[in-house]
Scaffold this motif. Structure first.
Motif, mmCIF file in Angstrom:
data_model
loop_
_atom_site.group_PDB
_atom_site.id
_atom_site.type_symbol
_atom_site.label_atom_id
_atom_site.label_comp_id
_atom_site.label_asym_id
_atom_site.label_seq_id
_atom_site.Cartn_x
_atom_site.Cartn_y
_atom_site.Cartn_z
ATOM 1 N N ASP A 54 62.059 52.940 72.929
ATOM 2 C CA ASP A 54 61.259 53.774 73.846
ATOM 3 C C ASP A 54 61.403 55.261 73.502
ATOM 4 O O ASP A 54 60.419 56.012 73.456
ATOM 5 C CB ASP A 54 61.684 53.523 75.289
ATOM 6 C CG ASP A 54 61.244 52.149 75.784
ATOM 7 O OD1 ASP A 54 60.316 51.586 75.160
ATOM 8 O OD2 ASP A 54 61.809 51.669 76.780
ATOM 9 N N LYS A 55 62.648 55.662 73.288
ATOM 10 C CA LYS A 55 62.871 57.076 72.951
ATOM 11 C C LYS A 55 62.216 57.431 71.619
ATOM 12 O O LYS A 55 61.649 58.515 71.454
ATOM 13 C CB LYS A 55 64.364 57.362 72.900
ATOM 14 C CG LYS A 55 65.027 57.379 74.269
ATOM 15 C CD LYS A 55 66.484 57.819 74.166
ATOM 16 C CE LYS A 55 67.120 57.900 75.553
ATOM 17 N NZ LYS A 55 68.532 58.352 75.495
ATOM 18 N N LEU A 56 62.282 56.504 70.668
ATOM 19 C CA LEU A 56 61.665 56.755 69.371
ATOM 20 C C LEU A 56 60.151 56.911 69.505
ATOM 21 O O LEU A 56 59.540 57.808 68.904
ATOM 22 C CB LEU A 56 62.010 55.610 68.420
ATOM 23 C CG LEU A 56 61.381 55.701 67.023
ATOM 24 C CD1 LEU A 56 61.840 56.968 66.306
ATOM 25 C CD2 LEU A 56 61.723 54.451 66.208
ATOM 26 N N GLU A 57 59.540 56.037 70.296
ATOM 27 C CA GLU A 57 58.090 56.123 70.487
ATOM 28 C C GLU A 57 57.692 57.433 71.169
ATOM 29 O O GLU A 57 56.691 58.061 70.815
ATOM 30 C CB GLU A 57 57.614 54.926 71.302
ATOM 31 C CG GLU A 57 57.703 53.603 70.538
ATOM 32 C CD GLU A 57 57.377 52.416 71.418
ATOM 33 O OE1 GLU A 57 57.206 52.636 72.649
ATOM 34 O OE2 GLU A 57 57.288 51.294 70.909
ATOM 35 N N LYS A 58 58.492 57.848 72.159
ATOM 36 C CA LYS A 58 58.196 59.120 72.824
ATOM 37 C C LYS A 58 58.338 60.296 71.857
ATOM 38 O O LYS A 58 57.523 61.220 71.850
ATOM 39 C CB LYS A 58 59.114 59.307 74.021
ATOM 40 C CG LYS A 58 58.831 58.351 75.171
ATOM 41 C CD LYS A 58 59.794 58.587 76.328
ATOM 42 C CE LYS A 58 59.515 57.626 77.478
ATOM 43 N NZ LYS A 58 60.465 57.823 78.610
ATOM 44 N N CYS A 59 59.372 60.259 71.044
ATOM 45 C CA CYS A 59 59.570 61.340 70.062
ATOM 46 C C CYS A 59 58.433 61.371 69.048
ATOM 47 O O CYS A 59 57.959 62.444 68.656
ATOM 48 C CB CYS A 59 60.908 61.147 69.348
ATOM 49 S SG CYS A 59 62.341 61.484 70.388
ATOM 50 N N GLU A 60 57.998 60.176 68.626
ATOM 51 C CA GLU A 60 56.882 60.130 67.683
ATOM 52 C C GLU A 60 55.605 60.680 68.317
ATOM 53 O O GLU A 60 54.827 61.389 67.668
ATOM 54 C CB GLU A 60 56.673 58.690 67.209
ATOM 55 C CG GLU A 60 57.766 58.199 66.266
ATOM 56 C CD GLU A 60 57.549 56.751 65.855
ATOM 57 O OE1 GLU A 60 56.718 56.084 66.529
ATOM 58 O OE2 GLU A 60 58.178 56.295 64.883
ATOM 59 N N GLN B 50 55.457 62.906 70.767
ATOM 60 C CA GLN B 50 55.626 64.359 70.862
ATOM 61 C C GLN B 50 55.447 65.030 69.504
ATOM 62 O O GLN B 50 54.859 66.113 69.397
ATOM 63 C CB GLN B 50 57.004 64.680 71.441
ATOM 64 C CG GLN B 50 57.164 64.296 72.909
ATOM 65 C CD GLN B 50 58.567 64.561 73.420
ATOM 66 O OE1 GLN B 50 59.458 64.911 72.642
ATOM 67 N NE2 GLN B 50 58.773 64.366 74.718
ATOM 68 N N LEU B 51 55.949 64.367 68.476
ATOM 69 C CA LEU B 51 55.795 64.913 67.133
ATOM 70 C C LEU B 51 54.323 64.973 66.730
ATOM 71 O O LEU B 51 53.857 65.966 66.154
ATOM 72 C CB LEU B 51 56.589 64.065 66.139
ATOM 73 C CG LEU B 51 56.487 64.486 64.665
ATOM 74 C CD1 LEU B 51 57.009 65.910 64.479
ATOM 75 C CD2 LEU B 51 57.255 63.500 63.780
ATOM 76 N N THR C 117 52.744 67.767 68.597
ATOM 77 C CA THR C 117 53.174 69.047 68.021
ATOM 78 C C THR C 117 52.428 69.344 66.727
ATOM 79 O O THR C 117 52.035 70.488 66.463
ATOM 80 C CB THR C 117 54.691 69.024 67.767
ATOM 81 O OG1 THR C 117 55.373 68.746 68.994
ATOM 82 C CG2 THR C 117 55.165 70.354 67.219
#
Length: 337
Positions: free
Chosen positions: A31-37, A39-40, A43
């Motif tokens: 989940d955290k990885l998907e959110k970071c992706e 956001q990336l 960005t």
């Protein structure tokens, strides 16, 4: 110490609990990885947008600089100075040495005016000698001619037109505009209209203005670039103009100095008589001319309106060297031997 499971089933249950916790951890990390992706990715989009905006702004800046440079080059090629003269206004009648010489006098006036303008502009601008100078003189020629005929400075309107033609023909950027016989302030109105029109021109470097102070209301002055404006002064300016940051100058070699206003004594039967000398252009002899005195305001008003006076007010008597008497009533002349 923790109790060790005794049976295989108990041990299997413990492994299942550990496996579930491991899957929960993996799910949380995913989940955290998907959110970071996500956001990336956002960005990256924002960065690309900012880059596009920056490139657009850079292109606009370059284009604006190019336009500014081109405009500066165009302005540098043909900057000009504007000179507006209301010849009907008090204090701005040109001197007799120009008016009485017809076309030749007009040419001499144009030459002298150009010299005086260059002299005034040189301390202000390094390129003063290369500046274009546009001169516009406004006057009611018929009214001015009638006034000058009564002053015995010209014989008719044709002589004054020849003077104006010589002025225009001498320098291509010098114009004399006949405003015609109209209501009061015709020349002043033309000056105001041209002043408002030319001040927005980007090629305009400076303005020299010769007109009556009454033709410069505060509402007009508030719209003008005062640092670019110079008033030609013939008589003391009113306090309302003195308080403004205006430059002033005088051209005494061009205009007749205004006569100071003072009360004129009058006799019982009307105005005082004036005795002058006049050269006869045909015979070269000197005549004594007797005529009623007129005030400066009367003369300026007659020049603007082009009105004629009655026989008594325009009557003049000339006495020649051989005692010949000429009586001129403005409309007819009678010689008495």
């Amino acid at each position: 110490m923790a109790e060790v499971p005794a049976t295989y089933r108990e041990r299997l249950a413990q492994f299942r609990i550990l496996e579930e916790k491991r899957f929960e951890l993996i799910e949380e990390l995913l989940d955290k990885l998907e959110k970071c992706e996500a956001q990336l990715a956002q960005t990256k989009l924002d960065l690309e947008s900012e880059q596009n905006v920056r490139r657009t702004l850079q292109a606009e800046v370059v284009e604006a600089k190019e336009k500014e440079s081109a405009l500066s080059q165009r302005q540098a090629r043909r900057p000009f100075v504007l000179v507006l003269i209301d010849a009907d206004a008090d204090g701005f009648m040109f001197q007799d040495k120009y008016i009485t010489r017809r076309a030749q006098g007009g040419e001499s006036l144009a030459d002298e005016l150009l010299i005086r303008l260059r002299e005034y502009l040189r301390p202000l601008y390094d390129d003063a000698d290369s500046l274009d100078i546009l001169v516009r003189v406004y006057a009611n020629l018929e009214g001015m001619a009638n006034f000058l005929v009564r002053q015995d400075k010209v014989r008719n309107l044709g002589q004054l037109r020849a003077f104006a033609t010589g002025f225009c023909g001498r320098i291509s950027s010098f114009d004399w505009i006949d405003v015609g016989v109209g209501k009061e302030g015709g020349s002043g109105r033309k000056v105001r209209e041209n002043l408002s029109f030319y001040t927005s021109n980007t090629h305009l470097r400076h303005i020299l203005l010769a007109c009556s102070p009454t033709d410069l209301p505060p509402t007009l002055l508030s719209t003008l670039p005062l640092p670019k404006l110079t008033l030609l002064e013939s008589s003391p300016l009113p306090p309302s103009l003195i308080a403004l940051p205006l430059s002033t100058t005088r051209f005494p070699t061009l205009f007749i100095a205004p006569v100071p206003k003072s009360p004129r004594p009058r006799g019982r039967n009307g105005p005082q008589l004036q005795l002058t000398q006049q050269e006869d252009p045909e015979g070269g002899s000197t005549w004594l001319v007797i005529r009623p005195e007129r005030s400066k305001s009367q003369g300026a008003g007659l020049r603007r309106r082009g009105e004629s006076e009655d026989d008594n007010s325009s009557l003049s008597i000339s006495i020649g060297p051989d005692n010949t008497v000429s009586v001129d009533s403005g409309r007819r002349r009678r010689l008495v031997g």
